[in-house]
Design a protein around this motif. Structure first.
Motif, mmCIF file in Angstrom:
data_model
loop_
_atom_site.group_PDB
_atom_site.id
_atom_site.type_symbol
_atom_site.label_atom_id
_atom_site.label_comp_id
_atom_site.label_asym_id
_atom_site.label_seq_id
_atom_site.Cartn_x
_atom_site.Cartn_y
_atom_site.Cartn_z
ATOM 1 N N MET A 1 0.642 -1.248 -0.006
ATOM 2 C CA MET A 1 -0.029 0.028 -0.103
ATOM 3 C C MET A 1 0.734 1.359 0.039
ATOM 4 O O MET A 1 2.260 1.206 0.048
ATOM 5 N N ASP A 2 0.354 2.284 -0.211
ATOM 6 C CA ASP A 2 1.069 3.666 -0.128
ATOM 7 C C ASP A 2 1.523 3.873 1.135
ATOM 8 O O ASP A 2 0.949 3.404 2.034
ATOM 9 N N THR A 3 2.707 4.888 1.050
ATOM 10 C CA THR A 3 3.474 5.158 2.379
ATOM 11 C C THR A 3 2.462 5.822 3.258
ATOM 12 O O THR A 3 2.755 5.363 4.513
ATOM 13 N N ILE A 4 1.406 6.662 2.973
ATOM 14 C CA ILE A 4 0.783 7.426 4.122
ATOM 15 C C ILE A 4 -0.238 6.441 4.783
ATOM 16 O O ILE A 4 -0.394 6.259 6.109
ATOM 17 N N THR A 5 -0.713 5.440 4.044
ATOM 18 C CA THR A 5 -1.559 4.390 4.695
ATOM 19 C C THR A 5 -0.619 3.318 5.500
ATOM 20 O O THR A 5 -1.307 3.174 6.567
ATOM 21 N N GLN A 6 0.511 3.301 5.164
ATOM 22 C CA GLN A 6 1.334 2.251 5.942
ATOM 23 C C GLN A 6 1.849 2.993 7.324
ATOM 24 O O GLN A 6 1.759 2.367 8.389
ATOM 25 N N ILE A 7 2.054 4.093 7.255
ATOM 26 C CA ILE A 7 2.226 4.953 8.264
ATOM 27 C C ILE A 7 1.334 5.321 9.456
ATOM 28 O O ILE A 7 1.259 5.002 10.399
ATOM 29 N N ASP B 1 -6.410 3.488 -1.463
ATOM 30 C CA ASP B 1 -7.879 3.377 -1.486
ATOM 31 C C ASP B 1 -8.210 4.091 -0.175
ATOM 32 O O ASP B 1 -8.237 3.734 0.875
ATOM 33 N N PRO B 2 -8.888 5.291 -0.585
ATOM 34 C CA PRO B 2 -9.269 6.261 0.462
ATOM 35 C C PRO B 2 -10.372 5.659 1.518
ATOM 36 O O PRO B 2 -10.320 5.978 2.518
ATOM 37 N N LEU B 3 -11.054 4.809 1.054
ATOM 38 C CA LEU B 3 -11.997 4.182 1.876
ATOM 39 C C LEU B 3 -11.512 3.223 2.925
ATOM 40 O O LEU B 3 -12.050 2.984 3.705
ATOM 41 N N TYR B 4 -10.144 2.646 2.691
ATOM 42 C CA TYR B 4 -9.395 1.880 3.715
ATOM 43 C C TYR B 4 -8.902 3.047 4.762
ATOM 44 O O TYR B 4 -8.811 2.932 5.954
ATOM 45 N N THR B 5 -8.028 4.093 4.158
ATOM 46 C CA THR B 5 -7.135 4.826 4.822
ATOM 47 C C THR B 5 -7.993 6.005 5.611
ATOM 48 O O THR B 5 -7.578 6.179 6.680
ATOM 49 N N ILE B 6 -9.241 6.501 5.039
ATOM 50 C CA ILE B 6 -9.894 7.547 5.894
ATOM 51 C C ILE B 6 -10.263 7.140 7.364
ATOM 52 O O ILE B 6 -9.981 7.702 8.232
ATOM 53 N N SER C 1 -11.809 -0.013 8.961
ATOM 54 C CA SER C 1 -10.900 -0.230 8.006
ATOM 55 C C SER C 1 -10.666 -1.816 7.815
ATOM 56 O O SER C 1 -10.682 -2.102 6.569
ATOM 57 N N SER C 2 -10.700 -2.384 8.911
ATOM 58 C CA SER C 2 -10.510 -3.909 8.812
ATOM 59 C C SER C 2 -11.990 -4.383 8.256
ATOM 60 O O SER C 2 -11.765 -5.428 7.305
ATOM 61 N N ALA C 3 -13.018 -4.001 8.406
ATOM 62 C CA ALA C 3 -14.316 -4.456 8.000
ATOM 63 C C ALA C 3 -14.188 -4.278 6.450
ATOM 64 O O ALA C 3 -14.672 -5.064 5.537
ATOM 65 N N TYR C 4 -13.704 -3.093 5.968
ATOM 66 C CA TYR C 4 -13.414 -2.883 4.618
ATOM 67 C C TYR C 4 -12.795 -3.729 4.003
ATOM 68 O O TYR C 4 -12.885 -4.121 2.925
ATOM 69 N N LEU C 5 -11.815 -3.928 4.471
ATOM 70 C CA LEU C 5 -10.465 -5.095 3.866
ATOM 71 C C LEU C 5 -11.216 -6.453 3.627
ATOM 72 O O LEU C 5 -11.168 -7.076 2.757
ATOM 73 N N SER D 1 -7.620 -10.678 -11.737
ATOM 74 C CA SER D 1 -8.609 -9.865 -11.618
ATOM 75 C C SER D 1 -7.991 -8.891 -10.600
ATOM 76 O O SER D 1 -7.173 -9.158 -9.455
ATOM 77 N N THR D 2 -8.080 -7.374 -10.994
ATOM 78 C CA THR D 2 -7.398 -6.456 -10.130
ATOM 79 C C THR D 2 -8.412 -5.303 -9.787
ATOM 80 O O THR D 2 -8.988 -4.839 -10.752
ATOM 81 N N PRO D 3 -8.594 -4.586 -8.859
ATOM 82 C CA PRO D 3 -9.664 -3.414 -8.869
ATOM 83 C C PRO D 3 -8.760 -2.057 -9.408
ATOM 84 O O PRO D 3 -7.430 -2.228 -9.703
ATOM 85 N N SER D 4 -9.573 -1.216 -10.038
ATOM 86 C CA SER D 4 -9.020 -0.045 -10.518
ATOM 87 C C SER D 4 -8.867 0.899 -9.544
ATOM 88 O O SER D 4 -9.165 0.661 -8.281
ATOM 89 N N PRO D 5 -7.893 1.983 -9.842
ATOM 90 C CA PRO D 5 -7.419 2.983 -9.001
ATOM 91 C C PRO D 5 -8.387 3.619 -8.112
ATOM 92 O O PRO D 5 -9.611 3.814 -8.481
ATOM 93 N N PHE D 6 -8.114 3.472 -6.732
ATOM 94 C CA PHE D 6 -9.135 4.443 -5.778
ATOM 95 C C PHE D 6 -10.265 3.803 -5.326
ATOM 96 O O PHE D 6 -11.023 4.662 -4.868
ATOM 97 N N ASN D 7 -10.407 2.624 -5.787
ATOM 98 C CA ASN D 7 -11.882 2.104 -5.432
ATOM 99 C C ASN D 7 -12.072 0.824 -5.417
ATOM 100 O O ASN D 7 -11.045 -0.113 -5.931
#
Length: 239
Positions: A1-7, A133-138, A168-172, A202-208
């Motif tokens: 995942m992106d750096t901001i999310t991991q931090i 994925d903002p819906l995980y990070t926010i 966030s875990s529920a979204y995962l 199969s892979t999700p498209s960016p940001f969703n």
């Protein structure tokens, strides 16, 4: 995942595991160890492009790395902290949990994580979530930030952080369910193609996690198709 999310994840896990004992040091060290595995990118200037691709998410994302760094970091924390600070096992829980959640989250993306390095370079790929994925990070960040309104021993601080982690875990978990459904839809459509697909991804498209892309390999080339969870039917137009 992106750096901001991991931090953010590291800080939230650090707060959850040692926030009461280590106060604000827990999320700070959690953030630091949440970033640590991705510092392998600093080796890129000394590697070829191909080597950089295979080195990233290998050594620093392996179970061996977690097993070595966790007790070493816990020993150093205990060695240089006050007698009434967190115990060795509390620090080990923080470091181990932060590193493990970092690696586990990366395994859910499609870039491959070599958790068994150096015994195997097999990349673990579940492909349930895009790397940003903002819906995980926010929700994760919101729960952590709200928790800072209270002191380290306040029960509300812990519950606010727990709420962010839970959402966030529920979204995962939802992304895993979506992946299973999407794979079933793609498999149904590919079964009607001739020649038959040898394998597909199969892979999700960016940001969703709603719009997905499937790539299938056949004897005569590759087929690409898109499918949205909002589509009125299960038909996919491959090209």
């Amino acid at each position: 995942m992106d750096t901001i999310t991991q931090i953010t994840l590291g800080a939230a896990v650090g707060e959850a595991t040692a926030g009461r004992e280590a106060s604000n040091k827990a999320p700070l060290w959690g953030a630091a160890f949440g970033l640590l595995p991705d510092l392998d990118v600093f080796a890129n200037p000394f590697l070829t492009e191909a080597q950089a691709l295979t080195f990233h998410r290998s050594l620093t994302h392996s179970l061996l790395f977690i097993a070595v760094v966790t007790p070493l970091a816990a020993y150093l924390f205990r060695r240089f902290s006050s007698d009434d600070g967190p115990s060795f096992w509390r620090w080990a829980g923080l470091v181990g949990a932060v590193l493990a959640t970092h690696v586990g989250l990366d395994c859910l993306t499609t870039y491959g994580t070599q958790v068994f390095w150096p015994f195997s370079n097999y990349p673990v790929i579940y492909g349930t979530i895009f790397i940003i994925d903002p819906l995980y990070t926010i929700p994760l960040a919101a729960g952590l930030l709200v928790s800072f309104r209270w002191g380290s021993t306040a029960q509300m601080r812990r519950w606010a952080n727990y709420a962010g982690l839970a959402l966030s875990s529920a979204y995962l978990l939802l992304t895993v369910v979506n992946k299973q459904y999407i794979d079933h839809v793609f498999a149904q459509n590919l079964a009607q193609k001739q020649p038959a697909a040898e394998r597909f991804l199969s892979t999700p498209s960016p940001f969703n996690n709603v719009l997905w892309r499937g790539i299938a390999e056949t004897e005569d080339g590759f087929y690409v198709g898109d499918y949205s969870l909002l589509d009125p039917d299960r038909s996919i137009a491959f090209r």
